[in-house]
Scaffold this active site. Structure first.
Site, PDB file in Angstrom:
ATOM      1  N   LYS A  30       0.826  -1.214   0.000  1.00  0.00           N
ATOM      2  CA  LYS A  30       0.000   0.000   0.000  1.00  0.00           C
ATOM      3  C   LYS A  30       0.859   1.263   0.000  1.00  0.00           C
ATOM      4  O   LYS A  30       0.649   2.167  -0.797  1.00  0.00           O
ATOM      5  CB  LYS A  30      -0.919   0.027   1.242  1.00  0.00           C
ATOM      6  CG  LYS A  30      -1.960  -1.060   1.252  1.00  0.00           C
ATOM      7  CD  LYS A  30      -2.910  -0.917   2.429  1.00  0.00           C
ATOM      8  CE  LYS A  30      -2.224  -1.020   3.780  1.00  0.00           C
ATOM      9  NZ  LYS A  30      -1.538  -2.294   4.015  1.00  0.00           N
ATOM     10  N   THR A  31       1.798   1.307   0.921  1.00  0.00           N
ATOM     11  CA  THR A  31       2.636   2.501   1.015  1.00  0.00           C
ATOM     12  C   THR A  31       3.494   2.643  -0.238  1.00  0.00           C
ATOM     13  O   THR A  31       3.702   3.745  -0.746  1.00  0.00           O
ATOM     14  CB  THR A  31       3.512   2.434   2.276  1.00  0.00           C
ATOM     15  OG1 THR A  31       2.655   2.274   3.406  1.00  0.00           O
ATOM     16  CG2 THR A  31       4.328   3.698   2.445  1.00  0.00           C
ATOM     17  N   ASP A 213      -2.020   7.831   3.874  1.00  0.00           N
ATOM     18  CA  ASP A 213      -1.620   6.476   4.252  1.00  0.00           C
ATOM     19  C   ASP A 213      -2.257   6.144   5.602  1.00  0.00           C
ATOM     20  O   ASP A 213      -2.632   7.036   6.356  1.00  0.00           O
ATOM     21  CB  ASP A 213      -0.088   6.382   4.341  1.00  0.00           C
ATOM     22  CG  ASP A 213       0.404   4.930   4.208  1.00  0.00           C
ATOM     23  OD1 ASP A 213      -0.441   4.014   4.091  1.00  0.00           O
ATOM     24  OD2 ASP A 213       1.632   4.717   4.202  1.00  0.00           O
ATOM     25  N   GLU A 214      -2.379   4.879   5.913  1.00  0.00           N
ATOM     26  CA  GLU A 214      -2.942   4.437   7.199  1.00  0.00           C
ATOM     27  C   GLU A 214      -4.314   5.084   7.429  1.00  0.00           C
ATOM     28  O   GLU A 214      -4.619   5.551   8.526  1.00  0.00           O
ATOM     29  CB  GLU A 214      -2.000   4.809   8.353  1.00  0.00           C
ATOM     30  CG  GLU A 214      -0.556   4.385   8.158  1.00  0.00           C
ATOM     31  CD  GLU A 214      -0.305   2.918   8.453  1.00  0.00           C
ATOM     32  OE1 GLU A 214      -1.253   2.213   8.835  1.00  0.00           O
ATOM     33  OE2 GLU A 214       0.846   2.477   8.268  1.00  0.00           O
ATOM     34  N   GLN A 244      -5.682  -3.137  10.755  1.00  0.00           N
ATOM     35  CA  GLN A 244      -4.587  -2.463  11.450  1.00  0.00           C
ATOM     36  C   GLN A 244      -5.037  -1.165  12.113  1.00  0.00           C
ATOM     37  O   GLN A 244      -4.231  -0.287  12.391  1.00  0.00           O
ATOM     38  CB  GLN A 244      -3.448  -2.170  10.472  1.00  0.00           C
ATOM     39  CG  GLN A 244      -2.801  -3.430   9.930  1.00  0.00           C
ATOM     40  CD  GLN A 244      -1.567  -3.114   9.112  1.00  0.00           C
ATOM     41  OE1 GLN A 244      -0.562  -2.640   9.623  1.00  0.00           O
ATOM     42  NE2 GLN A 244      -1.648  -3.357   7.814  1.00  0.00           N
ATOM     43  N   ARG A 615       5.143  -6.941  11.061  1.00  0.00           N
ATOM     44  CA  ARG A 615       6.319  -6.095  10.819  1.00  0.00           C
ATOM     45  C   ARG A 615       7.513  -6.922  10.385  1.00  0.00           C
ATOM     46  O   ARG A 615       8.480  -6.402   9.847  1.00  0.00           O
ATOM     47  CB  ARG A 615       6.724  -5.319  12.089  1.00  0.00           C
ATOM     48  CG  ARG A 615       5.744  -4.285  12.640  1.00  0.00           C
ATOM     49  CD  ARG A 615       5.213  -3.375  11.605  1.00  0.00           C
ATOM     50  NE  ARG A 615       3.939  -3.872  11.085  1.00  0.00           N
ATOM     51  CZ  ARG A 615       3.425  -3.503   9.923  1.00  0.00           C
ATOM     52  NH1 ARG A 615       4.069  -2.675   9.135  1.00  0.00           N
ATOM     53  NH2 ARG A 615       2.273  -3.984   9.504  1.00  0.00           N
TER      54      ARG A 615
HETATM   55  P1  ATP Z   1       1.571  -2.013   5.971  1.00  0.00           P
HETATM   56  O1  ATP Z   1       0.134  -2.436   5.962  1.00  0.00           O
HETATM   57  O2  ATP Z   1       2.337  -2.751   7.000  1.00  0.00           O
HETATM   58  O3  ATP Z   1       1.734  -0.548   6.019  1.00  0.00           O
HETATM   59  P2  ATP Z   1       1.986  -1.904   3.142  1.00  0.00           P
HETATM   60  O4  ATP Z   1       0.792  -2.528   2.514  1.00  0.00           O
HETATM   61  O5  ATP Z   1       2.054  -0.452   3.165  1.00  0.00           O
HETATM   62  O6  ATP Z   1       2.182  -2.536   4.588  1.00  0.00           O
HETATM   63  P3  ATP Z   1       4.558  -1.752   1.904  1.00  0.00           P
HETATM   64  O7  ATP Z   1       5.324  -1.318   3.074  1.00  0.00           O
HETATM   65  O8  ATP Z   1       4.241  -0.779   0.851  1.00  0.00           O
HETATM   66  O9  ATP Z   1       3.240  -2.518   2.391  1.00  0.00           O
HETATM   67  O10 ATP Z   1       5.274  -2.969   1.216  1.00  0.00           O
HETATM   68  C1  ATP Z   1       5.793  -4.063   1.956  1.00  0.00           C
HETATM   69  C2  ATP Z   1       7.092  -4.522   1.350  1.00  0.00           C
HETATM   70  O11 ATP Z   1       6.834  -5.186   0.116  1.00  0.00           O
HETATM   71  C3  ATP Z   1       8.034  -3.393   1.011  1.00  0.00           C
HETATM   72  O12 ATP Z   1       9.339  -3.795   1.279  1.00  0.00           O
HETATM   73  C4  ATP Z   1       7.797  -3.176  -0.448  1.00  0.00           C
HETATM   74  O13 ATP Z   1       8.910  -2.588  -1.066  1.00  0.00           O
HETATM   75  C5  ATP Z   1       7.577  -4.592  -0.938  1.00  0.00           C
HETATM   76  N1  ATP Z   1       6.773  -4.663  -2.168  1.00  0.00           N
HETATM   77  C6  ATP Z   1       5.566  -4.134  -2.355  1.00  0.00           C
HETATM   78  N2  ATP Z   1       5.117  -4.419  -3.597  1.00  0.00           N
HETATM   79  C7  ATP Z   1       6.071  -5.149  -4.214  1.00  0.00           C
HETATM   80  C8  ATP Z   1       6.205  -5.746  -5.506  1.00  0.00           C
HETATM   81  N3  ATP Z   1       5.271  -5.643  -6.428  1.00  0.00           N
HETATM   82  N4  ATP Z   1       7.335  -6.427  -5.749  1.00  0.00           N
HETATM   83  C9  ATP Z   1       8.300  -6.542  -4.813  1.00  0.00           C
HETATM   84  N5  ATP Z   1       8.240  -6.012  -3.598  1.00  0.00           N
HETATM   85  C10 ATP Z   1       7.123  -5.310  -3.278  1.00  0.00           C
HETATM   86 MG    MG Z   2       2.153   0.926   4.764  1.00  0.00          MG
END
Ligand code: ATP
Ligand code: MG
Length: 761
Positions: A30-31, A213-214, A244, A615
């Site tokens: 997402k982020t 975000d969040e 979350q 995490r």
């Molecule tokens: P959270 O809910 O904990 O905030 P999030 O959904 O925001 O998580 P991110 O932090 O954006 O998730 O991504 C998690 C990890 O996965 C990061 O290290 C990101 O770089 C990696 N990632 C995300 N998408 C891809 C992709 N398509 N290919 C490879 N790595 C990815």
């Molecule tokens: Mg995130």
């Protein structure tokens, strides 16, 4: 840039301009999608000036800017990327006049706010049993978070009416002192936009894209602020995960996600299902845990990373032993090549960090504590900050009272009461009331005023670090701590404050960020009511004080040094680490006992555990202690129910798993008030004697005519007050491991060490 993304992510990033909701689980990107979207927009002709991005922690905001910088070679410094509080602060500094604030307004953290409420209650002769300061504080913040000013409080009973009156008095006090609490930052900024049409229009025209975000953690006021700022023109891009949501206690409301989907996204919802962060065991355990919650929006998460390593569980007899074990394991991880800052130690309550810090410190492992509470909340730091605040704004009564007689200068409580009366009579600050005082008290107070004025004059000539050194010297704080038993450490911390100021003034980007001063190249001048240009510029001192309030704790580790990361689970949201330790998995601590009394409190705790587990990338440890020193008392705990909710096949117990949760038979003191805490309830439920803590606790050790027990309070001539952690041996061999509040944990021979037992301790 977008080729490394999966099709759903790509679709989200390249959305045409329309409101979008991304609803997806932890680690699904997402982020990453949000930051890539920003970069993509800029590549497609959108000016950085018309973008705004909001998130919840300073660390996450910085992370966002770092990721953005990696994608695009642009100067991100003037961009409106930050936390809600940080952006509101920026808005209020820019338009302080329109917001009805002095430019140098100071921010009260929650401890300051409590002190301020307490003083108000005392000063107005309000019964603090009927209106406990903490409750009043909670009431005020809850009103503000709903956008309600004192006059609009719905009060149908005398008690609430009185609370509303106190709220009103509190507002008057804050105005007089030129201070603003956290909730006020948001509400003021909201009202500013609401009431001031030119300013509102200016920002509505300016921001074409607002990314959040969040999103699951926004409260109604933040949501209203966002939609007001967005107006008719901005595209809102919200990403979140209902599983979350961990800020219900601050008014966060998951229904915002539903409203947003209904009113804005209108069905434009993107779901991401692949998790890129954690290996299978971690993901499976987290999914199993969260499935115990009801009323979820429902998401699937999978990974192609393989099962990886099981979650390791460790149970120790005391928090000291838990901390020791964690640090030993960290050393092993570092040996195995895990980078320091890829190791995180998480805890439910800030108070847990002290023991962990102690062990890290003694083994020389560099570490850094994030979020609230720590560095800037230390007594000596707060004292010096109070002087600095007075230099900046002598009418700040909270700071005045903190240091007017620290170090002691013969100004007693009676004189201060009298001074308080004058300040009420003439409706002025305590500082301004000093000339009305006569006699010896008057002379001493006048001397203090002279000190502040003289420091304020020097502030014009000195750099910020120099000024701090001057304050430490001239105020007498240096002398005071030199002669103090624990003074050496405090003086080190003060040196650290000087260093922090040094770092602060040299990192000019940081200064801009906090001061709300935006490089003129990207910021056309803001306009006020009359169409005049307004651009607020704060003094470095004012900016530093703001920084200290907003980023408490962030400056203590040396910049650039790789360090193990310590933080609460709340502060870890959105972050990821190769190895994660989740500590203190005990009933009453996690889930926290206060949560259990609240509706849906347990579910929120479970979401918190879900956040903690997710995490971890490669390795997750979960640890617990059978006894724990918290707030000066030892408490015995049963194993957290969350451990029993994790599937066995994902776990590996490194210490023997007890058939039944461990219970102590000797209850050595309450944590909550009265006997109805969940700890007691847990004892009733599980009953029966259990692990080793109880055996020792029951029998204790008799040495001479003294009877020692685990959990007992003791006093040592040199080390001060402490609590017995463990007992071993007998007769001449009798030993105790004792945790001293100030001196840390020591092992003493009971026959030799002169210890007094504290009755009732
Ligand atoms: P959270 O809910 O904990 O905030 P999030 O959904 O925001 O998580 P991110 O932090 O954006 O998730 O991504 C998690 C990890 O996965 C990061 O290290 C990101 O770089 C990696 N990632 C995300 N998408 C891809 C992709 N398509 N290919 C490879 N790595 C990815
Ligand atoms: Mg995130």
């Amino acid at each position: 840039m977008i080729h490394s993304l999966n099709p759903q992510q790509q679709q989200a990033v390249t959305q045409p301009a329309q409101h979008t909701l991304i609803l997806a689980g932890a680690g699904s990107g997402k982020t990453r999608v949000l930051t890539t979207r920003m970069a993509w927009l800029m590549q497609h002709g959108v000016s950085p000036y018309s973008l705004m991005a909001v998130t919840f922690t300073n660390k996450a905001a910085r992370e966002m800017l770092t990721r953005l910088n990696a994608l695009l070679p642009i100067d991100t410094r003037g961009m409106w990327v930050g936390t809600f509080h940080g952006l509101c602060n920026r808005l209020l500094r820019l338009h302080h006049q329109d917001a009805g604030l002095v430019q140098s307004f100071q921010i009260l953290d929650s401890a300051d706010q409590l002190a301020s409420v307490r003083r108000l209650i005392k000063g107005n002769g309000i019964d603090d049993e009927k209106y406990p300061p903490r409750d009043v504080q909670r009431f005020i913040n809850a009103q503000k978070e709903k956008g309600i000013r004192p006059a609009l409080v719905e009060a149908y009973d005398p008690h609430t009416r009185r609370l509303a009156e106190i709220y009103e008095l509190y507002q008057v006090q804050c105005e007089r002192e030129g201070v603003v609490d956290f909730a006020e930052l948001l509400l003021r900024a909201y009202e500013l936009l609401q009431n001031n049409i030119p300013i509102r229009q200016h920002y509505q025209q300016r921001f074409a894209h607002i990314l959040i975000d969040e999103f699951q953690d926004t409260n109604p006021l933040q949501y209203a602020w966002l939609t007001l700022l967005g107006g008719q023109q901005a595209q809102l891009f919200a990403v979140g995960d209902d599983d979350q949501s961990i800020y219900a206690f601050r008014g966060a409301d998951i229904s915002n996600m539903k409203s947003f989907e209904r009113d804005y996204a209108k069905g434009n919802v993107v779901r991401l299902e692949q998790n890129y962060r954690s290996c299978g065991h971690i993901l499976d355990a987290a999914n199993a845990l969260i499935s115990n919650n009801s009323d979820r929006l429902g998401k699937k998460l999978w990974t192609d990373a393989g099962q990886g390593e099981s979650i390791r569980i460790v149970e120790k007899a005391s928090d000291a032993l838990e901390g020791q074990w964690v640090v030993e394991e960290i050393k092993a991880l570092i040996n195995d090549g895990f980078p320091h800052d890829e190791i995180a130690v998480l805890y439910r309550s800030n108070a847990q960090s002290r023991v962990l810090e102690h062990h890290l410190f003694s083994s020389g492992v560099p570490y850094k504590v994030y979020g609230g509470q720590r560095f800037f909340e230390r007594q000596e730091i707060k004292h010096v900050l109070a002087y600095l605040r007075l230099i900046d704004n002598p009418n700040d009564d909270t700071s005045w009272l903190r240091v007017v007689n620290f170090p002691t200068r013969g100004i007693g409580a009676r004189s201060l009461e009298q001074l308080g009366d004058f300040s009420k009579q003439y409706n002025c600050s305590l500082y301004r009331a000093v000339p009305y005082m006569t006699g010896r008290a008057g002379t001493n107070l006048a001397k203090f005023v002279a000190l502040i004025n003289q420091l304020a004059a020097q502030a014009q000539m000195l750099s910020l670090p120099e000024l701090i050194e001057q304050v430490v010297h001239d105020s007498g704080i240096l002398e005071h701590y030199k002669s103090d038993r624990e003074g050496a450490e405090r003086l080190e911390n003060l040196q650290e404050l000087v260093n922090a100021a040094m770092v602060f003034v040299t990192e000019e980007g940081l200064l801009d960020e906090v001061a709300g001063r935006i490089p003129v190249t990207t910021e056309p001048q803001a306009i006020d009511d009359n169409g005049n240009a307004v651009l607020a510029a704060m003094s470095p001192l004012g900016a530093f004080l703001t920084h200290a309030s907003l980023e408490a704790g962030d400056n203590q580790a040396q910049a650039g040094q790789a360090a193990v990361q310590l933080m609460t689970i709340h502060a870890a949201k959105g972050l990821e680490f190769d190895a994660v330790f989740i500590t203190g998995l005990e009933e009453g601590l996690f889930p926290h006992e206060n949560s259990l009394a609240e509706l849906n409190g347990l579910e929120e705790e479970r979401r918190l555990m879900y956040v903690a587990l997710t995490r971890g990338r490669k390795r997750v440890y979960v640890t617990l202690a059978q006894s724990r020193m918290l707030h000066g008392k030892t408490r015995y705990a049963t194993r957290s129910r969350f451990l029993d909710e994790l599937p066995d096949e994902n776990l590996k117990w490194l210490t023997p798993r007890n058939a039944a949760p461990v219970v102590a038979s000797s209850w050595s003191g309450g944590f909550g008030r009265g006997g109805s805490s969940s700890w007691d309830k847990a004892r009733e439920t599980y009953g029966g004697p259990g692990g080793m803590a109880s055996t020792v606790a029951k029998s204790g050790l008799i040495v001479g005519d003294q009877h020692f027990r685990v959990g007992q309070g003791v006093r040592h001539a040199k080390f001060g007050d402490g609590t017995v952690l463990t007992l071993s041996g007998s007769g001449n061999e009798a030993q105790a491991q004792i945790h001293f509040r100030e001196a840390g944990t020591k092992t003493l021979a009971l026959g030799i060490a002169k210890l007094d037992i504290i009755v009732g301790g």
